[in-house]
Design a protein around this motif. Structure first.
Motif, PDB file in Angstrom:
ATOM      1  N   ASP A 134       0.667  -1.158   0.063  1.00 18.95           N
ATOM      2  CA  ASP A 134      -0.158  -0.012   0.191  1.00 18.95           C
ATOM      3  C   ASP A 134       0.691   1.195  -0.128  1.00 18.95           C
ATOM      4  O   ASP A 134       1.857   1.648   0.848  1.00 18.95           O
ATOM      5  CB  ASP A 134      -1.134  -0.068   1.476  1.00 18.95           C
ATOM      6  N   VAL A 135       1.419   1.536  -0.961  1.00 17.16           N
ATOM      7  CA  VAL A 135       2.340   3.289  -1.263  1.00 17.16           C
ATOM      8  C   VAL A 135       1.981   3.760  -1.896  1.00 17.16           C
ATOM      9  O   VAL A 135       2.736   4.742  -2.893  1.00 17.16           O
ATOM     10  CB  VAL A 135       3.750   2.425  -2.135  1.00 17.16           C
ATOM     11  N   GLU A 136       0.842   3.945  -1.840  1.00 17.03           N
ATOM     12  CA  GLU A 136       0.332   5.214  -2.294  1.00 17.03           C
ATOM     13  C   GLU A 136       0.738   6.098  -4.239  1.00 17.03           C
ATOM     14  O   GLU A 136       1.167   6.862  -4.138  1.00 17.03           O
ATOM     15  CB  GLU A 136       0.826   6.480  -1.473  1.00 17.03           C
ATOM     16  N   GLY A 137       0.390   5.054  -5.003  1.00 18.74           N
ATOM     17  CA  GLY A 137       0.680   4.903  -6.218  1.00 18.74           C
ATOM     18  C   GLY A 137       1.199   4.234  -6.600  1.00 18.74           C
ATOM     19  O   GLY A 137       2.322   4.630  -8.061  1.00 18.74           O
ATOM     20  N   ALA A 138       2.282   4.087  -6.325  1.00 17.01           N
ATOM     21  CA  ALA A 138       3.922   3.217  -6.492  1.00 17.01           C
ATOM     22  C   ALA A 138       3.985   2.098  -6.493  1.00 17.01           C
ATOM     23  O   ALA A 138       4.530   0.983  -6.616  1.00 17.01           O
ATOM     24  CB  ALA A 138       4.875   3.667  -5.631  1.00 17.01           C
ATOM     25  N   GLU A 139       2.930   1.140  -6.663  1.00 15.78           N
ATOM     26  CA  GLU A 139       2.056  -0.219  -6.744  1.00 15.78           C
ATOM     27  C   GLU A 139       2.988  -0.778  -8.179  1.00 15.78           C
ATOM     28  O   GLU A 139       3.874  -1.191  -8.057  1.00 15.78           O
ATOM     29  CB  GLU A 139       0.689  -0.132  -6.655  1.00 15.78           C
ATOM     30  N   PRO A 172       4.750 -15.460  -3.110  1.00 11.95           N
ATOM     31  CA  PRO A 172       3.639 -15.413  -2.314  1.00 11.95           C
ATOM     32  C   PRO A 172       2.421 -14.706  -2.246  1.00 11.95           C
ATOM     33  O   PRO A 172       2.180 -14.314  -3.879  1.00 11.95           O
ATOM     34  CB  PRO A 172       4.808 -14.019  -1.586  1.00 11.95           C
ATOM     35  N   LYS A 173       1.589 -14.959  -1.048  1.00 13.23           N
ATOM     36  CA  LYS A 173       0.618 -14.533  -1.335  1.00 13.23           C
ATOM     37  C   LYS A 173       0.283 -12.658  -1.534  1.00 13.23           C
ATOM     38  O   LYS A 173       1.156 -12.785  -0.733  1.00 13.23           O
ATOM     39  CB  LYS A 173       0.275 -14.750  -0.034  1.00 13.23           C
ATOM     40  N   LEU A 174      -0.604 -12.100  -2.167  1.00  7.22           N
ATOM     41  CA  LEU A 174      -0.465 -10.880  -2.397  1.00  7.22           C
ATOM     42  C   LEU A 174      -1.714 -10.094  -1.596  1.00  7.22           C
ATOM     43  O   LEU A 174      -2.932 -10.428  -1.673  1.00  7.22           O
ATOM     44  CB  LEU A 174      -0.258 -10.269  -3.459  1.00  7.22           C
ATOM     45  N   ASN A 175      -1.335  -9.237  -1.131  1.00  6.52           N
ATOM     46  CA  ASN A 175      -2.379  -7.966  -0.550  1.00  6.52           C
ATOM     47  C   ASN A 175      -1.895  -6.340  -1.048  1.00  6.52           C
ATOM     48  O   ASN A 175      -0.694  -6.398  -0.369  1.00  6.52           O
ATOM     49  CB  ASN A 175      -1.905  -8.264   0.711  1.00  6.52           C
ATOM     50  N   ILE A 176      -2.494  -5.881  -2.235  1.00  6.58           N
ATOM     51  CA  ILE A 176      -2.095  -5.119  -3.208  1.00  6.58           C
ATOM     52  C   ILE A 176      -3.141  -3.849  -2.621  1.00  6.58           C
ATOM     53  O   ILE A 176      -4.337  -4.052  -3.567  1.00  6.58           O
ATOM     54  CB  ILE A 176      -1.579  -5.545  -4.729  1.00  6.58           C
ATOM     55  N   ALA A 177      -3.193  -2.531  -2.651  1.00  4.43           N
ATOM     56  CA  ALA A 177      -3.824  -1.553  -2.844  1.00  4.43           C
ATOM     57  C   ALA A 177      -4.162  -1.451  -4.044  1.00  4.43           C
ATOM     58  O   ALA A 177      -3.617  -1.428  -5.211  1.00  4.43           O
ATOM     59  CB  ALA A 177      -3.568  -0.233  -2.349  1.00  4.43           C
ATOM     60  N   ALA A 178      -5.755  -1.210  -4.636  1.00  5.69           N
ATOM     61  CA  ALA A 178      -5.500  -0.968  -6.235  1.00  5.69           C
ATOM     62  C   ALA A 178      -6.546  -0.087  -6.012  1.00  5.69           C
ATOM     63  O   ALA A 178      -7.507   0.071  -7.082  1.00  5.69           O
ATOM     64  CB  ALA A 178      -6.618  -1.925  -6.577  1.00  5.69           C
ATOM     65  N   TYR A 179      -6.390   1.280  -5.849  1.00  3.44           N
ATOM     66  CA  TYR A 179      -7.620   2.354  -5.771  1.00  3.44           C
ATOM     67  C   TYR A 179      -7.080   3.574  -6.251  1.00  3.44           C
ATOM     68  O   TYR A 179      -7.429   4.871  -6.095  1.00  3.44           O
ATOM     69  CB  TYR A 179      -8.623   2.362  -4.487  1.00  3.44           C
ATOM     70  N   PRO A 239     -14.751   6.988  -0.993  1.00  5.44           N
ATOM     71  CA  PRO A 239     -15.012   6.546  -1.753  1.00  5.44           C
ATOM     72  C   PRO A 239     -14.540   5.476  -2.183  1.00  5.44           C
ATOM     73  O   PRO A 239     -14.268   4.403  -0.742  1.00  5.44           O
ATOM     74  CB  PRO A 239     -14.389   7.443  -3.168  1.00  5.44           C
ATOM     75  N   ALA A 240     -14.063   4.821  -3.225  1.00  5.46           N
ATOM     76  CA  ALA A 240     -13.631   2.930  -3.315  1.00  5.46           C
ATOM     77  C   ALA A 240     -12.888   3.192  -3.483  1.00  5.46           C
ATOM     78  O   ALA A 240     -11.238   2.325  -4.038  1.00  5.46           O
ATOM     79  CB  ALA A 240     -13.831   3.164  -4.484  1.00  5.46           C
ATOM     80  N   TRP A 241     -12.012   3.532  -1.503  1.00  2.00           N
ATOM     81  CA  TRP A 241     -10.717   3.238  -1.333  1.00  2.00           C
ATOM     82  C   TRP A 241     -10.529   1.418  -0.522  1.00  2.00           C
ATOM     83  O   TRP A 241     -12.369   1.410  -0.268  1.00  2.00           O
ATOM     84  CB  TRP A 241     -10.534   4.431  -0.089  1.00  2.00           C
ATOM     85  N   ASP A 242      -9.364   1.550   0.267  1.00  2.00           N
ATOM     86  CA  ASP A 242      -9.811   0.503   0.603  1.00  2.00           C
ATOM     87  C   ASP A 242     -10.583  -0.664  -0.721  1.00  2.00           C
ATOM     88  O   ASP A 242     -10.951  -1.511  -0.010  1.00  2.00           O
ATOM     89  CB  ASP A 242     -10.680   0.028   2.058  1.00  2.00           C
ATOM     90  N   THR A 243     -10.012  -0.954  -1.690  1.00  3.15           N
ATOM     91  CA  THR A 243     -10.417  -1.831  -3.171  1.00  3.15           C
ATOM     92  C   THR A 243      -8.893  -2.195  -3.706  1.00  3.15           C
ATOM     93  O   THR A 243      -7.799  -1.380  -4.060  1.00  3.15           O
ATOM     94  CB  THR A 243     -11.005  -1.233  -4.101  1.00  3.15           C
ATOM     95  N   ASN A 244      -8.641  -3.819  -2.598  1.00  8.83           N
ATOM     96  CA  ASN A 244      -7.510  -4.518  -2.843  1.00  8.83           C
ATOM     97  C   ASN A 244      -7.470  -5.862  -3.615  1.00  8.83           C
ATOM     98  O   ASN A 244      -8.998  -6.487  -4.123  1.00  8.83           O
ATOM     99  CB  ASN A 244      -7.280  -4.900  -1.379  1.00  8.83           C
ATOM    100  N   LEU A 245      -6.964  -5.696  -4.226  1.00  7.79           N
ATOM    101  CA  LEU A 245      -6.512  -6.951  -5.439  1.00  7.79           C
ATOM    102  C   LEU A 245      -5.628  -8.305  -4.280  1.00  7.79           C
ATOM    103  O   LEU A 245      -4.496  -7.587  -3.543  1.00  7.79           O
ATOM    104  CB  LEU A 245      -5.458  -6.649  -6.633  1.00  7.79           C
ATOM    105  N   TYR A 246      -5.942  -9.653  -4.448  1.00  6.50           N
ATOM    106  CA  TYR A 246      -5.642 -10.362  -3.683  1.00  6.50           C
ATOM    107  C   TYR A 246      -4.906 -11.047  -3.740  1.00  6.50           C
ATOM    108  O   TYR A 246      -6.277 -11.499  -5.338  1.00  6.50           O
ATOM    109  CB  TYR A 246      -6.721 -10.922  -2.209  1.00  6.50           C
ATOM    110  N   ALA A 247      -4.306 -12.027  -4.540  1.00  7.85           N
ATOM    111  CA  ALA A 247      -3.798 -13.371  -4.847  1.00  7.85           C
ATOM    112  C   ALA A 247      -3.174 -14.698  -4.396  1.00  7.85           C
ATOM    113  O   ALA A 247      -2.132 -13.897  -3.168  1.00  7.85           O
ATOM    114  CB  ALA A 247      -2.567 -12.524  -5.863  1.00  7.85           C
ATOM    115  N   ARG A 248      -3.515 -15.262  -4.703  1.00  5.09           N
ATOM    116  CA  ARG A 248      -2.988 -16.651  -3.520  1.00  5.09           C
ATOM    117  C   ARG A 248      -2.648 -17.816  -4.854  1.00  5.09           C
ATOM    118  O   ARG A 248      -3.272 -18.085  -5.937  1.00  5.09           O
ATOM    119  CB  ARG A 248      -3.087 -17.214  -2.610  1.00  5.09           C
TER     120      ARG A 248
END
Length: 354
Positions: A286-291, A307-314, A345-354
């Motif tokens: 969750d790196v404020e647009g530098a994902e 790795p399992k992924l938890n990435i901010a997508a917003y 708004p649509a913050w805390d919309t996240n991409l998860y992967a495993r």
């Protein structure tokens, strides 16, 4: 799929609106919305705040009043534009209460500078949006994707509410972290997401590597970690990037901190460099647009350890479809999930992967 048929753009609708348009809230979000109003020729008629914050102070030339004072002057038939972000349950309840009684929208403006999500944006990116939609692993993710498009176009709160889910569902059904996780936390803030992970592992872990560039947040992270966790813990005061270098950083703490053209010179690190071959089984960003840059800097780790992924997508208008495509290009056998947790708004919309 013709994504443009899902909803009319809120910006187009506000341009055509003949009723008074009033902003609910002040601050950075309202600044961004009013800047778009100026660009598009949309006229605001007033600004109000929750009763406890309405003190008559001036904001962009408007006296900030209570809603009751605003409707006494302009009438009840108004359009309310929510102009701030919140995940606090009592604030969300207030927003939903307003939505039940008024015509309410929450225009989507990107967290970091970039294009608006409007009809032109959708036309330009529809092919990538379709590709990302088809990659998603379950029906719930596809529902969240479509509701994200609907919300970003229309600003209607009902689409966010329809797509909400809690963190328990993600951690228990998708990520399923265990006691032996090697956790890398990019954008660790004050340790909140380390605490979140340890909640689901009963406090157990194999190692923690955390990066946080903001000096005040890093101090809080270090104080919390020193007092609360023991074991293989590496804390690095640096931002996540695609290489090790010095960049300017808007050292403002929290969501206002990001890589910028001016600000405090800050060490940036690639995760591959930080880990230097050490394992990673769970990676959060969750790196404020530098994902994108952070993913590039973790490419070897992702390809080696998966790795399992938890990435901010917003943070950017395109994140919710471009980031799944990027991860798929690195590791095509990931199962990709999209979830939205309660936020307007649509913050805390996240991409998860495993």
């Amino acid at each position: 799929m013709d994504f443009l048929t899902l909803e009319q753009s809120v910006w187009s609708r506000l341009k055509e609106e003949t009723r008074p348009i009033v902003l609910y809230g002040m601050g950075d979000g309202a600044d961004k919305i009013l800047a778009q109003f100026d660009r598009l020729g949309i006229r605001a008629s007033g600004v109000f705040a929750s009763d406890e914050f309405a003190r008559g102070n001036l904001f962009h030339g408007f006296s900030v009043r209570k809603l009751s004072d605003t409707t006494a002057e302009l009438g009840e038939d108004i359009v309310i534009v929510i102009s701030f972000a919140s995940q606090r349950p009592e604030v969300l309840a207030k927003m939903y209460e307003l939505d039940a009684g008024y015509d309410v929208v929450a225009p989507d403006v990107p967290v970091v500078p970039g294009p608006l999500f409007d009809e032109a944006f959708v036309r330009e990116h529809s092919a990538d949006m379709q590709r990302a939609y088809e990659l998603l692993a379950d029906e719930r993710s596809r529902e969240v994707f479509l509701d994200t498009v609907r919300f970003k176009l229309s600003g209607r709160l009902k689409y966010l509410r329809n797509s909400e889910s809690g963190k328990d569902e993600v951690f228990e059904n998708i990520l399923r972290p265990g006691a032996d996780e090697h956790f890398s936390d990019l954008g660790a803030y004050n340790g909140d997401t380390i605490r979140e992970l340890l909640h689901y592992t009963d406090g157990r872990f194999a190692s923690v590597t955390a990066l946080e560039p903001d000096r005040r947040s890093f101090r809080k992270l270090n104080e919390w970690a020193s007092a609360n966790i023991e074991g293989d813990v590496t804390l690095v005061q640096a931002g996540a990037w695609d290489r090790d270098e010095i960049r300017c950083f808007s050292d403002q703490a929290g969501r206002q901190s990001h890589v910028a053209n001016k600000g405090r010179e800050t060490q940036m690190r690639a995760l591959d460099s930080v880990l230097n071959g050490r394992p990673c089984t769970y990676l959060k960003m969750d790196v404020e647009g530098a994902e994108r840059e952070a993913i590039a800097g973790a490419r070897q780790t992702i390809e080696r350890d998966r790795p399992k992924l938890n990435i901010a997508a917003y943070h950017r208008s395109e994140d919710f479809f471009e980031l799944p495509l990027l991860i798929h290009s690195l590791c095509a056998d990931y199962a990709l999930y999209l979830r939205h947790h309660p936020y307007v708004p649509a913050w805390d919309t996240n991409l998860y992967a495993r």
